[in-house]
Design a protein around this motif. Structure first.
Motif, short mmCIF file in Angstrom:
data_model
loop_
_atom_site.label_atom_id
_atom_site.label_comp_id
_atom_site.label_asym_id
_atom_site.label_seq_id
_atom_site.Cartn_x
_atom_site.Cartn_y
_atom_site.Cartn_z
N VAL A 80 0.83 -1.21 0.00
CA VAL A 80 0.00 0.00 0.00
C VAL A 80 0.87 1.26 0.00
CG1 VAL A 80 -1.80 1.29 1.21
CG2 VAL A 80 -1.87 -1.21 1.19
N PHE A 81 1.92 1.27 0.83
CA PHE A 81 2.81 2.43 0.86
C PHE A 81 3.51 2.62 -0.48
CE2 PHE A 81 3.02 1.92 5.66
CZ PHE A 81 2.41 3.13 5.94
N LEU A 82 3.89 1.52 -1.13
CA LEU A 82 4.54 1.62 -2.43
C LEU A 82 3.59 2.21 -3.47
CD1 LEU A 82 6.63 -1.68 -2.76
CD2 LEU A 82 7.51 0.66 -2.71
N GLU A 83 2.33 1.82 -3.40
CA GLU A 83 1.37 2.28 -4.39
C GLU A 83 0.92 3.71 -4.15
OE1 GLU A 83 -3.14 1.19 -6.05
OE2 GLU A 83 -2.14 -0.14 -4.62
N TRP A 113 19.43 -0.34 -5.04
CA TRP A 113 19.06 -0.33 -6.45
C TRP A 113 17.77 -1.09 -6.74
CZ3 TRP A 113 24.00 -1.15 -9.93
CH2 TRP A 113 24.96 -0.18 -9.61
N SER A 114 17.13 -1.63 -5.73
CA SER A 114 15.91 -2.40 -5.95
C SER A 114 14.76 -1.48 -6.35
CB SER A 114 15.53 -3.19 -4.69
OG SER A 114 15.11 -2.31 -3.67
N ASP A 115 13.82 -2.03 -7.09
CA ASP A 115 12.66 -1.25 -7.52
C ASP A 115 11.90 -0.69 -6.33
OD1 ASP A 115 10.61 -0.44 -9.61
OD2 ASP A 115 9.39 -1.75 -8.35
N HIS A 153 12.01 5.88 -2.14
CA HIS A 153 12.82 7.10 -2.09
C HIS A 153 12.19 8.20 -2.93
CE1 HIS A 153 16.52 9.30 -1.25
NE2 HIS A 153 16.49 9.71 -2.51
N GLN A 154 11.72 7.87 -4.12
CA GLN A 154 11.06 8.86 -4.97
C GLN A 154 9.83 9.44 -4.28
OE1 GLN A 154 10.46 6.34 -8.36
NE2 GLN A 154 12.23 7.12 -9.48
N ALA A 155 9.04 8.56 -3.64
CA ALA A 155 7.83 9.02 -2.95
C ALA A 155 8.17 9.92 -1.78
CB ALA A 155 7.01 7.82 -2.48
N VAL A 156 9.19 9.55 -1.02
CA VAL A 156 9.60 10.34 0.14
C VAL A 156 10.07 11.72 -0.29
CG1 VAL A 156 11.32 10.55 1.97
CG2 VAL A 156 10.11 8.39 1.64
N VAL A 157 10.89 11.76 -1.33
CA VAL A 157 11.37 13.05 -1.83
C VAL A 157 10.19 13.90 -2.31
CG1 VAL A 157 12.72 14.18 -3.64
CG2 VAL A 157 13.66 12.21 -2.43
N GLY A 158 9.25 13.27 -3.00
CA GLY A 158 8.09 14.00 -3.50
C GLY A 158 7.20 14.54 -2.39
N LEU A 166 10.67 9.85 9.30
CA LEU A 166 10.48 8.45 9.64
C LEU A 166 11.31 7.54 8.75
CD1 LEU A 166 6.61 8.46 10.16
CD2 LEU A 166 8.33 8.12 11.96
N TYR A 167 11.30 7.84 7.45
CA TYR A 167 12.09 7.06 6.49
C TYR A 167 13.57 7.11 6.83
CZ TYR A 167 14.61 6.22 2.12
OH TYR A 167 15.50 5.77 1.18
N PHE A 168 14.07 8.31 7.10
CA PHE A 168 15.50 8.45 7.40
C PHE A 168 15.89 7.72 8.68
CE2 PHE A 168 19.15 10.64 9.30
CZ PHE A 168 20.08 10.48 8.27
N GLN A 169 15.05 7.85 9.70
CA GLN A 169 15.37 7.24 10.99
C GLN A 169 15.32 5.72 10.94
OE1 GLN A 169 12.45 9.33 13.29
NE2 GLN A 169 13.78 11.08 13.69
N ALA A 170 14.35 5.18 10.19
CA ALA A 170 14.18 3.72 10.14
C ALA A 170 15.12 3.07 9.14
CB ALA A 170 12.74 3.36 9.80
N GLY A 171 15.52 3.81 8.10
CA GLY A 171 16.35 3.24 7.04
C GLY A 171 17.76 3.77 7.03
N PRO A 172 18.02 4.88 6.33
CA PRO A 172 19.40 5.38 6.21
C PRO A 172 20.13 5.59 7.53
CG PRO A 172 17.97 6.49 4.65
CD PRO A 172 17.07 5.64 5.51
N GLU A 173 19.48 6.19 8.51
CA GLU A 173 20.17 6.47 9.77
C GLU A 173 20.64 5.18 10.45
OE1 GLU A 173 19.45 9.86 12.91
OE2 GLU A 173 18.04 8.21 13.27
N GLN A 174 19.77 4.17 10.49
CA GLN A 174 20.14 2.89 11.09
C GLN A 174 21.24 2.21 10.27
OE1 GLN A 174 19.05 1.36 13.99
NE2 GLN A 174 18.11 3.33 14.43
N GLY A 175 21.11 2.29 8.94
CA GLY A 175 22.12 1.68 8.08
C GLY A 175 23.47 2.32 8.25
N ILE A 176 23.52 3.64 8.30
CA ILE A 176 24.78 4.36 8.50
C ILE A 176 25.40 3.96 9.82
CG2 ILE A 176 25.78 6.63 8.91
CD1 ILE A 176 23.66 7.71 6.88
#
Length: 213
Positions: A29-32, A106-108, A114-119, A130-140
């Motif tokens: 649902v989030f992807l769509e 690089w996954s679809d 990422h496109q949706a978040v930027v938009g 939320l996206y940054f904290q759950a994804g990139p921040e944890q990954g870094i």
């Protein structure tokens, strides 16, 4: 609505089968629809669960979104412990974690999120946070911990493992990534992704200085 500070912590719910079912449905649902247009009712319908079942496991949309991003990172092997690579040569370690990172980045699904978040970032900054904290921040943070351990083991020599970790991740964002973000090329095959990772790791390890005689 609860404050962002209350909602950005990782969900404490155990991932039983029903929770996994909800996360899988929420991902679609989030992807769509993106974060802003997604409602908890829509997720419940997609997951074929009652709203009581949904809210028992994920009390808010913020927590559910965080769980979806975290689950995708976990599925791609980016929630690793640095010590799991002890005993491996440095290049093998970097190739392994580089492949994991590129497989996700690089996954679809990752490109679309990422496109949706930027938009949505300007009118819905909570989604970006939320996206940054759950994804990139944890990954870094995971990569910083890894490079700190590599430094402690003497496999690299640096007084700033955090900087080196961030530069390594930046290296992995080369290749086809920009074209993928702009929708200008198809998703590379596994063979193409891994060939890029190996070349990028070798360049990262050697730098561009000429070899000394």
């Amino acid at each position: 609505m609860q404050s962002l500070e209350q909602n950005t912590s990782q969900p404490t719910v155990s991932y039983d089968a029903k929770a996994e079912q909800i996360v899988a449905a929420a991902r679609e649902v989030f992807l769509e629809l993106g974060y802003a247009a997604t409602s908890m009712d829509q997720v419940a319908q997609q997951a074929r669960v009652s709203k009581t079942t949904l809210y028992t496991r994920f009390p808010s949309k913020e927590e559910l979104y965080t769980a979806v991003i975290s689950a995708e990172c976990e599925r791609r092997g980016l929630r690793f412990q640095p010590e799991m690579f002890d005993g491996l040569p440095l290049r093998d370690i970097l190739v392994q974690v580089g492949r994991r990172f590129v497989d996700l980045l690089w996954s679809d699904a990752a490109i679309r999120v990422h496109q949706a978040v930027v938009g949505e970032a300007t009118r819905m900054p909570v989604a970006a946070q939320l996206y940054f904290q759950a994804g990139p921040e944890q990954g870094i943070a995971n990569f910083i911990a890894l490079f700190t351990r590599l430094n402690d083991r003497g496999l690299i020599a640096t007084d700033d493992p955090a900087f080196v970790a961030r530069q390594f991740l930046a290296t992995m964002q080369g290749g086809a990534y920009c074209q993928l973000m702009l929708g200008l090329c198809a998703e590379p095959t596994e063979e193409e992704r891994y060939a890029f990772v190996e070349k990028a790791v070798d360049l990262f390890l050697r730098g561009v200085a000429p070899a000394t005689p």
